[in-house]
Enzyme design. Structure first.
Site, PDB file in Angstrom:
ATOM      1  N   GLU A 111       5.160  -3.610  12.395  1.00  0.00           N
ATOM      2  CA  GLU A 111       4.102  -2.428  12.210  1.00  0.00           C
ATOM      3  C   GLU A 111       3.163  -3.213  11.349  1.00  0.00           C
ATOM      4  O   GLU A 111       3.260  -3.537  10.423  1.00  0.00           O
ATOM      5  CB  GLU A 111       4.756  -1.049  11.337  1.00  0.00           C
ATOM      6  CG  GLU A 111       3.884   0.008  10.817  1.00  0.00           C
ATOM      7  CD  GLU A 111       2.888   0.213  12.234  1.00  0.00           C
ATOM      8  OE1 GLU A 111       1.633   0.395  11.915  1.00  0.00           O
ATOM      9  OE2 GLU A 111       3.529   0.738  13.154  1.00  0.00           O
TER      10      GLU A 111
ATOM     11  N   LYS B  40      12.788  -7.460   0.837  1.00  0.00           N
ATOM     12  CA  LYS B  40      11.667  -8.229   0.162  1.00  0.00           C
ATOM     13  C   LYS B  40      10.315  -7.608  -0.150  1.00  0.00           C
ATOM     14  O   LYS B  40       9.426  -7.186   0.859  1.00  0.00           O
ATOM     15  CB  LYS B  40      11.404  -9.589   0.883  1.00  0.00           C
ATOM     16  CG  LYS B  40      10.327 -10.374   0.070  1.00  0.00           C
ATOM     17  CD  LYS B  40       9.550 -11.275   0.881  1.00  0.00           C
ATOM     18  CE  LYS B  40       7.970 -11.112   0.754  1.00  0.00           C
ATOM     19  NZ  LYS B  40       7.244 -10.456  -0.522  1.00  0.00           N
TER      20      LYS B  40
ATOM     21  N   ASN C 267       0.850  -1.236   0.064  1.00  0.00           N
ATOM     22  CA  ASN C 267       0.005   0.141  -0.141  1.00  0.00           C
ATOM     23  C   ASN C 267       0.949   1.321   0.035  1.00  0.00           C
ATOM     24  O   ASN C 267       0.357   2.230  -0.514  1.00  0.00           O
ATOM     25  CB  ASN C 267      -0.977   0.086   1.113  1.00  0.00           C
ATOM     26  CG  ASN C 267      -0.375  -0.080   2.356  1.00  0.00           C
ATOM     27  OD1 ASN C 267       0.662  -0.746   2.761  1.00  0.00           O
ATOM     28  ND2 ASN C 267      -1.073   0.468   3.290  1.00  0.00           N
TER      29      ASN C 267
ATOM     30  N   CYS D 192      -2.787   1.338   6.884  1.00  0.00           N
ATOM     31  CA  CYS D 192      -3.310   1.030   8.185  1.00  0.00           C
ATOM     32  C   CYS D 192      -3.720   2.336   8.854  1.00  0.00           C
ATOM     33  O   CYS D 192      -3.932   1.993  10.251  1.00  0.00           O
ATOM     34  CB  CYS D 192      -1.622   0.860   8.713  1.00  0.00           C
ATOM     35  SG  CYS D 192      -0.601   1.759   8.478  1.00  0.00           S
TER      36      CYS D 192
END
Length: 492
Positions: free
Chosen positions: A247, A172, A149, A281
């Site tokens: 996170e 990654k 995102n 988030c």
């Protein structure tokens, strides 16, 4: 575009690997393929990074910072191009994509400044003719696992403090958004970042992510993603005694009190709830509203939602782009159906847009529920889409209780013009980020980013606090007395 792994400053072809297709969520256009890497490619990257780190750690921190300044300048020069690539692969509207690239630029310049700080402490010794201090030391090779995102911003939050602190890394990126990783690899090459400092390995989480976590030479894992996956990362990393920075999810709320500027509140809610199609988030998914202004706020929100244009994010007139995938569409719609079954009132939206011109992409109508109870599933679980629930409360105490009554603790917001209300709220809201008279999104890179409870495990991205993830504290005692002095024993 056929994207390869970036290891040791080169784009390496591993012809034996299967590939993963990348498509534009706005229209289904094929964009690229990436390799489905194995543990072998991870091991190759780690070996290169480990060797490079020995020399990189000896480069003076101000010189390491010079590379970050150069990266920031190159990103600034390519800002519009990078934003266009970001919108194509992720879907967010071009205005937001420009903002995300700018966040990466800001992070480059900010962390470059730390190259002339990286402050430790000097303290008095309790003994005569003795000097005491602490310094930050690099840890070694770190693994970075980033989501789709915010494919460039979050990557810079993690990689830039790692670089300036003297570490090397293997990154990654998400399979959905690998093109931004490719572009950053190109920038690393263009500015002459020494080979092996930055490495990028594409592939799946269960394979590449697991290999990173389990590799004995990877000392730190920094992960951003779902709480479910983050818990698995922590469990696996804990077995290997890694430093793990997590996170994860959020169930963020905007509190609107009876003295709030309702027009400003409505504007803040729309931006927080429907920006990035709700795929943040920090997205506002709950509005906790005082009973005396609920009806008026509903009216303002419904009126404003009528003007939200939906479509391909490259169109400057579009305000809401697609969600990332068909699976995301189905998950969002599943939660909407749950909300209806739970007895919430659907005021607007609530459906997949599958007619032309939306039929080739993944679009969900901005959705507003009211008469939502705090214990409903749609008020407790992270939906990660353009869905917001209105919860009515009688006073500030109840609003704070509802805000804190979820397993997450990332971001919260309160709209009020009463200074006493504001100060009580910022003290008692249990989230890592609190906004006043603004929405739940819009973090700035010079402050710590992260949350409490199910959102994280105590570490922070961004700000000086990010350096704590990528450094170890080393305490140094220098005794120039010419005799053995035993702390605590020889103090009298």
């Amino acid at each position: 575009m056929d994207i390869k792994n970036y290891i040791g400053g080169e784009w390496l072809s591993h012809s034996h690997l299967q590939s993963i297709a990348v498509t534009n969520p706005a229209n289904g256009e094929h964009l690229a393929t990436i390799p489905r890497s194995t543990a072998s490619e991870v091991a190759e990257a780690v070996a290169v990074a480990k060797q490079a780190q020995k020399e990189w750690a000896l480069v003076p921190a101000p010189k390491r910072a010079d590379y970050l300044y150069a990266i920031g300048q190159k990103m600034k020069e390519k800002k519009e191009y990078l934003a266009t690539v970001l919108t194509k692969e992720m879907g967010k509207v071009i205005e937001e994509a420009r903002g995300e690239v700018q966040e990466g630029i800001d992070m480059a310049y900010y962390m470059a400044g730390e190259g002339r700080r990286l402050f430790g402490e000097t303290t008095p010794s309790e003994l005569t003719n003795k000097f005491a201090m602490s310094v930050r030391a690099p840890i070694g090779v770190v693994g970075l696992i980033t989501p789709w995102n915010f494919p460039v911003a979050i990557a810079t939050w993690k990689s830039f403090p790692a670089i300036v602190a003297g570490n090397t890394f293997i990154w990654k990126p998400s399979n959905e958004t690998p093109m931004m990783a490719y572009e950053m690899g190109q920038i690393f090459n263009e500015i002459g970042l020494p080979a092996g400092v930055a490495n990028i390995v594409f592939g799946t989480g269960p394979t590449v992510g697991t290999a990173l976590i389990e590799h004995p030479d990877v000392k730190v894992i920094s992960f951003t993603g779902s709480t479910t996956t983050g818990s698995k990362v922590a469990e696996l990393g804990g077995k290997h005694l890694k430093k793990i920075s997590l996170e994860m999810g959020g169930k963020n709320a905007v509190i609107v009190m009876d003295d709030a500027d309702l027009h400003l509140a409505a504007e803040g809610i729309l931006w927080s709830a429907f920006g990035t199609a709700g795929q943040r988030c920090t997205a506002c998914s709950r509005v906790i509203v005082h009973k005396d202004v609920r009806e008026e706020l509903e009216k303002l929100l419904l009126e404003a939602m009528q003007h939200l244009t939906i479509g391909d994010g490259l169109d400057e007139s579009v305000k809401i782009g697609p969600v990332i995938s068909k699976a995301a569409l189905e998950k969002i719609n599943h939660y909407v159906q749950i909300g209806k079954q739970e007895g919430a009132t659907l005021l607007a939206g609530g459906r997949i847009l599958n007619e032309a011109p939306y039929d080739t992409g993944f679009y969900y109508e901005p959705t507003l529920f009211t008469n939502v109870k705090p214990n409903m599933i749609i008020a407790q679980e992270e939906i990660f889409g353009p869905v917001v629930s209105l919860i009515e409360v009688a006073n500030l105490d109840e609003a704070i209780e509802v805000n804190n009554g979820v397993k997450f603790g990332l971001s919260s917001s309160i709209f009020s013009q009463n200074v006493n209300t504001i100060f009580r709220a910022q003290r008692d809201l249990d989230t890592g980020i609190v906004y006043v008279n603004a929405g739940t999104t819009g973090a700035e890179i010079h402050l710590p980013f992260g949350g409490t409870k199910g959102t994280g495990n105590g570490h922070r991205d961004s700000g000086v606090a990010a350096l704590d993830v990528y450094t170890e504290w080393k305490s140094i005692y220098i005794d120039y007395s010419g005799k053995l002095q035993r702390a605590q024993i020889d103090t009298e």
